[in-house]
Design a protein around this motif. Sequence first.
Motif, PDB file in Angstrom:
ATOM      1  N   VAL A 170      49.497 152.051 -27.577  1.00  0.00           N
ATOM      2  CA  VAL A 170      50.808 151.412 -27.422  1.00  0.00           C
ATOM      3  C   VAL A 170      50.817 150.497 -26.199  1.00  0.00           C
ATOM      4  N   PHE A 171      50.181 150.949 -25.121  1.00  0.00           N
ATOM      5  CA  PHE A 171      50.130 150.139 -23.897  1.00  0.00           C
ATOM      6  C   PHE A 171      49.392 148.827 -24.146  1.00  0.00           C
ATOM      7  N   PHE A 172      48.232 148.882 -24.789  1.00  0.00           N
ATOM      8  CA  PHE A 172      47.452 147.664 -25.027  1.00  0.00           C
ATOM      9  C   PHE A 172      48.179 146.719 -25.974  1.00  0.00           C
ATOM     10  N   ALA A 173      48.829 147.271 -26.995  1.00  0.00           N
ATOM     11  CA  ALA A 173      49.585 146.426 -27.916  1.00  0.00           C
ATOM     12  C   ALA A 173      50.770 145.770 -27.211  1.00  0.00           C
ATOM     13  N   SER A 174      51.426 146.514 -26.333  1.00  0.00           N
ATOM     14  CA  SER A 174      52.562 145.962 -25.590  1.00  0.00           C
ATOM     15  C   SER A 174      52.122 144.857 -24.635  1.00  0.00           C
ATOM     16  N   VAL A 175      51.001 145.075 -23.965  1.00  0.00           N
ATOM     17  CA  VAL A 175      50.478 144.045 -23.064  1.00  0.00           C
ATOM     18  C   VAL A 175      50.134 142.780 -23.847  1.00  0.00           C
ATOM     19  N   ALA A 176      49.526 142.943 -25.008  1.00  0.00           N
ATOM     20  CA  ALA A 176      49.188 141.777 -25.835  1.00  0.00           C
ATOM     21  C   ALA A 176      50.439 141.005 -26.234  1.00  0.00           C
ATOM     22  N   LEU A 177      51.487 141.713 -26.639  1.00  0.00           N
ATOM     23  CA  LEU A 177      52.728 141.052 -27.045  1.00  0.00           C
ATOM     24  C   LEU A 177      53.382 140.320 -25.872  1.00  0.00           C
ATOM     25  N   LEU A 178      53.424 140.964 -24.710  1.00  0.00           N
ATOM     26  CA  LEU A 178      54.031 140.341 -23.543  1.00  0.00           C
ATOM     27  C   LEU A 178      53.253 139.104 -23.099  1.00  0.00           C
ATOM     28  N   GLN A 179      51.925 139.170 -23.153  1.00  0.00           N
ATOM     29  CA  GLN A 179      51.127 138.011 -22.766  1.00  0.00           C
ATOM     30  C   GLN A 179      51.318 136.847 -23.737  1.00  0.00           C
ATOM     31  N   LEU A 180      51.511 137.153 -25.010  1.00  0.00           N
ATOM     32  CA  LEU A 180      51.758 136.090 -25.989  1.00  0.00           C
ATOM     33  C   LEU A 180      53.129 135.449 -25.770  1.00  0.00           C
ATOM     34  N   VAL A 181      54.143 136.273 -25.527  1.00  0.00           N
ATOM     35  CA  VAL A 181      55.486 135.743 -25.265  1.00  0.00           C
ATOM     36  C   VAL A 181      55.484 134.906 -23.994  1.00  0.00           C
ATOM     37  N   TRP A 182      54.790 135.378 -22.967  1.00  0.00           N
ATOM     38  CA  TRP A 182      54.745 134.621 -21.710  1.00  0.00           C
ATOM     39  C   TRP A 182      54.068 133.269 -21.911  1.00  0.00           C
ATOM     40  N   ALA A 183      53.033 133.226 -22.718  1.00  0.00           N
ATOM     41  CA  ALA A 183      52.347 131.959 -22.975  1.00  0.00           C
ATOM     42  C   ALA A 183      53.288 130.943 -23.622  1.00  0.00           C
ATOM     43  N   ILE A 184      54.134 131.411 -24.526  1.00  0.00           N
ATOM     44  CA  ILE A 184      55.098 130.512 -25.177  1.00  0.00           C
ATOM     45  C   ILE A 184      56.100 129.973 -24.153  1.00  0.00           C
ATOM     46  N   LEU A 185      56.570 130.848 -23.270  1.00  0.00           N
ATOM     47  CA  LEU A 185      57.546 130.428 -22.262  1.00  0.00           C
ATOM     48  C   LEU A 185      56.921 129.514 -21.213  1.00  0.00           C
ATOM     49  N   ALA A 186      55.652 129.725 -20.890  1.00  0.00           N
ATOM     50  CA  ALA A 186      55.005 128.968 -19.824  1.00  0.00           C
ATOM     51  C   ALA A 186      54.439 127.633 -20.298  1.00  0.00           C
ATOM     52  N   TRP A 187      54.464 127.369 -21.586  1.00  0.00           N
ATOM     53  CA  TRP A 187      53.825 126.155 -22.087  1.00  0.00           C
ATOM     54  C   TRP A 187      54.543 124.884 -21.635  1.00  0.00           C
ATOM     55  N   SER A 188      55.828 124.947 -21.493  1.00  0.00           N
ATOM     56  CA  SER A 188      56.590 123.731 -21.201  1.00  0.00           C
ATOM     57  C   SER A 188      57.553 123.973 -20.044  1.00  0.00           C
ATOM     58  N   GLU A 189      57.246 123.414 -18.869  1.00  0.00           N
ATOM     59  CA  GLU A 189      58.088 123.466 -17.673  1.00  0.00           C
ATOM     60  C   GLU A 189      58.695 124.855 -17.451  1.00  0.00           C
ATOM     61  N   PRO A 190      57.899 125.847 -17.157  1.00  0.00           N
ATOM     62  CA  PRO A 190      58.433 127.208 -16.974  1.00  0.00           C
ATOM     63  C   PRO A 190      59.236 127.329 -15.688  1.00  0.00           C
ATOM     64  N   ALA A 191      60.213 128.223 -15.712  1.00  0.00           N
ATOM     65  CA  ALA A 191      61.013 128.483 -14.522  1.00  0.00           C
ATOM     66  C   ALA A 191      60.200 129.316 -13.531  1.00  0.00           C
ATOM     67  N   VAL A 192      60.690 129.361 -12.302  1.00  0.00           N
ATOM     68  CA  VAL A 192      59.999 130.133 -11.274  1.00  0.00           C
ATOM     69  C   VAL A 192      59.926 131.606 -11.657  1.00  0.00           C
ATOM     70  N   SER A 193      60.974 132.113 -12.269  1.00  0.00           N
ATOM     71  CA  SER A 193      60.979 133.517 -12.673  1.00  0.00           C
ATOM     72  C   SER A 193      59.902 133.801 -13.718  1.00  0.00           C
ATOM     73  N   VAL A 194      59.658 132.854 -14.615  1.00  0.00           N
ATOM     74  CA  VAL A 194      58.610 133.035 -15.626  1.00  0.00           C
ATOM     75  C   VAL A 194      57.243 133.039 -14.963  1.00  0.00           C
ATOM     76  N   LEU A 195      57.014 132.119 -14.043  1.00  0.00           N
ATOM     77  CA  LEU A 195      55.727 132.082 -13.338  1.00  0.00           C
ATOM     78  C   LEU A 195      55.512 133.349 -12.523  1.00  0.00           C
ATOM     79  N   ALA A 196      56.557 133.804 -11.827  1.00  0.00           N
ATOM     80  CA  ALA A 196      56.437 135.016 -11.014  1.00  0.00           C
ATOM     81  C   ALA A 196      56.152 136.229 -11.885  1.00  0.00           C
ATOM     82  N   ALA A 197      56.800 136.316 -13.041  1.00  0.00           N
ATOM     83  CA  ALA A 197      56.556 137.446 -13.941  1.00  0.00           C
ATOM     84  C   ALA A 197      55.113 137.443 -14.444  1.00  0.00           C
ATOM     85  N   GLY A 198      54.601 136.262 -14.770  1.00  0.00           N
ATOM     86  CA  GLY A 198      53.213 136.191 -15.227  1.00  0.00           C
ATOM     87  C   GLY A 198      52.227 136.594 -14.150  1.00  0.00           C
ATOM     88  N   ILE A 199      52.487 136.172 -12.920  1.00  0.00           N
ATOM     89  CA  ILE A 199      51.583 136.519 -11.816  1.00  0.00           C
ATOM     90  C   ILE A 199      51.593 138.016 -11.567  1.00  0.00           C
TER      91      ILE A 199
END
Length: 224
Positions: A45-74
Motif C-alpha cells: 500500500v505504501f509503494f502504491a501510494s507513493v507512486a500515485l502521489l509522485q504521478l499527481v505531483w508531476a502533473i501539477l509541476a509540469w506548468s508553472e507550479p506554485a511554491v507549495s507544490v515545489l515544497a511538497a515535492g522536495i
Amino acid sequence: MTTNAESRTDGQLAARCAAIASVGAAAIHAVVAPAHWEHWWPSGVFFASVALLQLVWAILAWSEPAVSVLAAGILANAGVIALWVHSRTVGAPIGPGAGAPEAIDAAGICVLLLQFYVVMGASWAWLRRMRARQVSGVGSALVLLGANGIVAAAVTAGVVSSLSGHSPHHHGPAEAQDGQQVTSEAPGHQHAAEPSRTDPAPIDPGRPMVESSLHTDDHHDHHD
C-alpha cells in the motif's frame, strides 16, 4: 516550437525535468508494489501510494507550479530517500523485517537517482522564481529530450531488475543457518567414521604372516 516554449524560463524548464523524473519514479514504485504486497500488504500500500502521489505531483509541476507544490515535492521525495537509506543501513522501522538491513538492487538505485533528480529540479525551480532567465526553444527541447532519455533508461533498468525475480524478502540469520545445516548434511560432506577401538592391531607388512605370529609367541614365552 510555440511562442510559450520560446519564452520559457529556466525555472519552468527545471520544474518540467523534475516532473519527468517524478513520472519515472512513480513507474518503478508501481511495478515493485505487488511484490511488496505479497511480502507484507502495508508495504505494498505504501509503494502504491507513493507512486500515485509522485504521478499527481508531476502533473501539477509540469506548468508553472506554485511554491507549495515545489515544497511538497522536495519534502516528500527527500523523506522517501531518507527512508530508503535507513532501510538499507539500519533496517525498516516497522514490518516483518524490521531492524534487518535490506538488500540493495538496481530498481532501488534507479528510483533513488530519479528522486534526487526531482529534489534538485524542484529546488532549482523554486530558487529561480524571482531571478528567472529565458530559455530558447531549441535549448528547451534539447534539455527535455535529454531528461526523457535519462529517465527512460533508469525506468527500463529498474523495471527489468524488479521483474527478473528479485524479492523484497530479507534472508535473516535463521535462514542462513538452515542453509548451512542442509549443506553440512549433504552426502558429499559426511564425516568419516572413527575407527573402532576393538579393531585388531595391524600386522607388520615387512614380515610374513606366519613369521610375525611366531615372533609374537616367542616374545610371550620369554616373559613367562
